[in-house]
Structure formats: C-alpha cells, structure tokens
Design an enzyme around this catalytic site. Structure first.
Site, short mmCIF file in Angstrom:
data_model
loop_
_atom_site.label_atom_id
_atom_site.label_comp_id
_atom_site.label_asym_id
_atom_site.label_seq_id
_atom_site.Cartn_x
_atom_site.Cartn_y
_atom_site.Cartn_z
N HIS A 144 -28.71 6.16 5.86
CA HIS A 144 -27.96 5.70 4.68
C HIS A 144 -26.50 5.54 5.38
O HIS A 144 -25.66 4.46 5.53
CB HIS A 144 -28.00 6.47 3.69
CG HIS A 144 -29.31 6.80 3.29
ND1 HIS A 144 -29.92 5.72 2.40
CD2 HIS A 144 -30.25 7.78 3.09
CE1 HIS A 144 -31.15 6.36 1.92
NE2 HIS A 144 -31.15 7.55 2.60
N ASP A 178 -25.78 11.73 8.19
CA ASP A 178 -24.27 11.84 8.50
C ASP A 178 -24.31 11.92 9.89
O ASP A 178 -23.28 11.64 10.51
CB ASP A 178 -23.89 13.13 7.67
CG ASP A 178 -23.98 13.30 6.34
OD1 ASP A 178 -23.42 13.12 5.54
OD2 ASP A 178 -25.39 13.58 5.98
N ASN A 194 -25.63 11.61 -3.75
CA ASN A 194 -24.27 11.90 -3.46
C ASN A 194 -23.31 11.61 -4.62
O ASN A 194 -22.42 12.27 -4.95
CB ASN A 194 -23.85 10.81 -2.41
CG ASN A 194 -24.01 11.16 -0.89
OD1 ASN A 194 -24.50 12.25 -0.58
ND2 ASN A 194 -23.83 10.08 -0.16
N ASN A 210 -32.94 8.48 -5.61
CA ASN A 210 -33.60 9.06 -4.98
C ASN A 210 -33.67 10.50 -5.46
O ASN A 210 -34.75 10.99 -5.44
CB ASN A 210 -33.27 9.06 -3.47
CG ASN A 210 -31.92 9.55 -3.14
OD1 ASN A 210 -31.04 9.88 -4.05
ND2 ASN A 210 -31.38 9.35 -1.91
N GLU A 268 -28.71 8.37 -7.43
CA GLU A 268 -28.62 8.83 -5.85
C GLU A 268 -28.15 10.20 -5.65
O GLU A 268 -27.15 10.48 -6.45
CB GLU A 268 -27.90 7.46 -5.16
CG GLU A 268 -27.76 7.92 -3.58
CD GLU A 268 -26.71 8.65 -3.07
OE1 GLU A 268 -26.53 9.32 -2.21
OE2 GLU A 268 -25.42 8.83 -3.92
#
Length: 318
Positions: free
Chosen positions: A247, A15, A170, A162, A168
């Site tokens: 990412h 981020d 999020n 992941n 994933e």
C-alpha cells in the site's frame, strides 16, 4: 532538483518499502521520517524505521518518534474483526537486522511544526499511517495548511475495507485525526485508498526477482513483501494468485511518476460516530452531499509501472 518529502509512518512491512523507495530514488530527498502508533506500538514502529534505514545505508536520515495514542480515543486498539490482518502481516519486528541507530530527541509533532515554519523549500508530506501526528501538528500550528504544499495520504477505501467491512486501518485507527486532516483545507490533498493499492499488486515471482537484485533494498523488499504474500494467501487472497498489495509505497511511486495512479476529484469526509462504519472514508462520487471537493482520490493504479519503479530503484546501492 530533487523533490523533498517527509514520510510519516507506523512501520510495518509496506511502510518499510515506502521508506526504501523514498530514501533511494534519485529524484527524491527524504528529509525526515516521523513515526506514530499504528501497526504496532510506537517504539516498534520507530525501531523498524531505523532498521530499514540502517540496512539500506541511509542511516543519516533522521527519525522522530511521535504520538503513542490516538487524538481522542482511549481504547485503541478498539475491538477488531476476527480476520484482523495487522498483527499477522506486520508483526512487531521487521525481518531485518537489529540496529544501533537511535531516534532524534525531538518529538515528531514538534519537528513537523518547526520544519514547515522555517523551510524555504517546498516539502511534500506523505502520511502512510494513522493521522495522529498530522492532526496534532495542525492543532499546534493551523498555518500548516498553507505551509505544506502537498499532502499524499495512504488510507481509506470506497469499495474495499480491511480492518472492518467499512474501514481501512489507517483511518479507522484514529478517525478523529483523519477528520481533522481531511477538513483542514489543504490546497493539494491526495488520497491513495485500498481501491488503488489492490490494483498495484506485487507477485511472488516478482519478489524472487527483487531478491535476485542482490542489493540490501532488493533483499528487504523480497523478505517483507514475501511475508505479506504468504499471509494474504492464507487469509485474504488477492485477485491475482500469490500476490499482495504494498500500500504505502504506491504514494511514493506517485511522487516519482504521477501517472502510476489515476485520480478523480471528490468531496471526502470521515465517519467518526457510526457503530458499524466508524473510520469509513465517505467519498461522495455522486455529489449527494453539500461538502465541496477537497481531495483527489485514486481508484486505479498501473501495477507494471509500480513494480518497474521499485525494481529500478532497488537495483542501486546507496
């Protein structure tokens, strides 16, 4: 004319790179940053966002703290796999100096609703975190579906998970919020999943080059991504030796040069109930369901172009 955007983050190491790229690129105007519980508790994510902006000389960009827990679930974080990467890759504090900057008093969800209600300019929304803030904003103001011209989400995976074999992080972290967002009816919805981000790897040698830029952004990039590479080398090796995905920054690179990712249109939905598959993004590539196409999905990425975009941007001093 610069492209305006709001970035919704749970600031950890990737981020941070997304914030820097959005704040520093000459073609973008980062009008605000909203934070949400995710990689760490909300106050850490907010503090990390402020540290990044302060360190690169962009402390005037406002940060708004948002939701402290998922929309529905009271047990977050629910039990993860033994190989969970979140704590190892991100930690609580970024390797950046402390800051005296403070978040705005207004709640992130209020900010999103009021901003999109009042703006006369198109502002892209880029959530690269659990989608809690976005779902909450939609609950307050369903008209946001028509007021937000473009949503670019980092999240999900088709062949790659992941946090679990199926999901994933999020999306898994607040699957009900993700379900709300993906089924809201946005006209322009783009999803950048792990399938694409794992094709846009940054190597250890490139990290050295970022550090050698001598700029705050270059140094922060080297520190954050170098840490990511070290952890991935130990517990989740990538196809390229001594490398790691960054990412969230890939979504920002897409706003700058859309061709950095390759998109396909598909129906996408979110699993909210499966014992083994909760949080999975169901991408109907073979059209076996009845759901209409609602999303553009990235399955490939140009790693060289991605690094080039960041290298050029981080070479400049704010």
């Amino acid at each position: 004319m610069k492209k305006k955007l709001i970035l919704d983050v749970d600031t950890g190491t990737d981020d941070a790179v997304a914030i820097m790229l959005a704040a520093l690129h000459e073609d973008l105007d980062l009008v605000g940053v909203t934070t949400v519980n995710g990689n760490a508790e909300l106050h850490y994510c907010t503090d990390n966002s402020l540290r990044v902006l302060d360190f690169i000389g962009k402390g005037s960009i406002p940060v708004y703290a948002g939701c402290v827990k998922p929309i529905v679930r009271s047990d977050f974080p629910i039990p993860r796999t033994k190989n969970d990467l979140t704590e190892k890759i991100h930690g609580k504090h970024l390797p950046l100096p402390e800051t005296k900057l403070q978040a705005q008093q207004q709640h992130a969800v209020e900010y999103l609703v009021e901003t999109y209600r009042s703006t006369t300019d198109p502002i892209s929304l880029v959530p690269v975190a659990p989608l809690t803030n976005i779902a909450a904003a939609l609950a307050i103001e369903p008209k946001l579906v028509n007021l937000i011209p473009e949503v670019v989400i980092m999240g999900g995976g088709h062949d790659v998970g992941n946090v679990t074999p199926a999901a994933e992080f999020n999306i898994w972290a607040d699957p009900e919020a993700a379900y709300t967002v993906f089924n809201a009816g946005f006209e322009k919805l783009t999803m950048v999943p792990l399938d694409a981000t794992h094709k846009a790897l940054v190597t250890a040698s490139q990290c050295i080059q970022f550090g050698e830029l001598g700029t705050p952004a270059g140094q922060a990039m080297a520190a954050c991504t170098g840490h990511r590479i070290g952890i991935h080398d130990k517990i989740q090796r990538m196809d390229i030796e001594h490398s790691a995905p960054v990412h969230d920054a890939l979504c920002i690179a897409h706003l700058i040069q859309p061709e950095v990712i390759t998109l396909e249109e598909h129906p996408v939905d979110i699993e909210t109930h499966g014992e083994l598959s909760v949080g999975r993004t169901i991408i109907d590539k073979n059209r076996r369901g009845l759901k209409p196409v609602n999303c553009k999905v990235a399955f490939d990425a140009d790693a060289a172009l991605f690094v080039e975009i960041m290298m050029k941007t981080f070479a400049k001093i704010a």
